[in-house]
Design an enzyme around this catalytic site. Structure first.
Site, PDB file in Angstrom:
ATOM      1  CB  ILE A   3      -0.527   6.403   0.931  1.00  0.00           C
ATOM      2  CG1 ILE A   3      -0.001   7.308  -0.172  1.00  0.00           C
ATOM      3  CG2 ILE A   3      -1.599   7.118   1.744  1.00  0.00           C
ATOM      4  CD1 ILE A   3      -1.045   7.658  -1.220  1.00  0.00           C
TER       5      ILE A   3
ATOM      6  N   GLY B 237      -5.857   5.097   5.589  1.00  0.00           N
ATOM      7  CA  GLY B 237      -6.740   5.893   6.434  1.00  0.00           C
ATOM      8  C   GLY B 237      -7.428   5.067   7.496  1.00  0.00           C
ATOM      9  CB  VAL B 238      -9.017   1.699   7.467  1.00  0.00           C
ATOM     10  CG1 VAL B 238      -7.867   0.797   7.064  1.00  0.00           C
ATOM     11  CG2 VAL B 238      -9.989   0.981   8.368  1.00  0.00           C
TER      12      VAL B 238
ATOM     13  CD  GLU C 234      -7.775  -0.653  15.458  1.00  0.00           C
ATOM     14  OE1 GLU C 234      -7.464  -1.189  16.543  1.00  0.00           O
ATOM     15  OE2 GLU C 234      -8.950  -0.641  15.032  1.00  0.00           O
TER      16      GLU C 234
ATOM     17  CG  HIS D   1      -2.044   0.967   1.142  1.00  0.00           C
ATOM     18  ND1 HIS D   1      -1.967   2.284   1.533  1.00  0.00           N
ATOM     19  CD2 HIS D   1      -3.314   0.793   0.708  1.00  0.00           C
ATOM     20  CE1 HIS D   1      -3.139   2.872   1.371  1.00  0.00           C
ATOM     21  NE2 HIS D   1      -3.978   1.986   0.870  1.00  0.00           N
TER      22      HIS D   1
END
Length: 155
Positions: A64, A67-68, A72, A58
């Protein structure tokens, strides 16, 4: 015990976080928590490095931080201070569950070398449920924000 007499913990290092949270590498997303004000607010710190497993997929050519995982990290930060709060009352929980995420927004990408600060502020607390508003910041820029809730399960 009166509020003034309670021992104050102003920060939690990685060793303390490992005691509080069930998460382990590669899914422990907070390196330290500072500026702890009981269960009312705190700042969690995550140092993002290129050698984290997530960057192998990723995205290898333009890494990057997902975002998830920022969300978390917010939830882990909030969960840790909830556990600290209950532990100081002599009732340590045996489980913490991430319950909801609302109003999530992603503003800017987070890349290796960034230091993310999860600014968490309690919105509400009822029985074994906590609600927090969080902002993930890199330097002074908000990179993500959300409202999250957690439930502690006592034995």
């Amino acid at each position: 015990m009166p509020e003034e007499a309670k021992p104050k913990l102003e920060s939690a290092d990685i060793v303390k976080l490992l005691e509080l949270l069930p998460h382990r590498y590669p899914f422990l997303l907070v390196d330290r928590i500072v500026d702890i004000d009981s269960d009312r607010s705190c700042i969690g710190i995550k140092n993002v490095t290129y050698n984290e497993q997530i960057f192998s997929g990723h995205f290898p050519q333009a890494p990057i931080f997902p975002g998830v995982l920022l969300i978390e990290g917010m939830a882990q930060t909030a969960g840790a201070i909830c556990i600290l709060s209950k532990s100081s009352e002599g009732k340590p929980p045996n489980k913490v569950f991430f319950m909801t995420v609302d109003k999530a927004k992603f503003r800017k990408p987070v890349v290796p070398g960034d230091v993310v600060r999860f600014h968490m502020t309690k919105l509400n607390y009822r029985r074994n449920m906590w609600w927090y508003r969080g902002e993930a910041r890199v330097e002074d820029a908000v990179v993500a924000e959300a409202e999250v809730s957690a439930m502690l399960v006592m034995s």
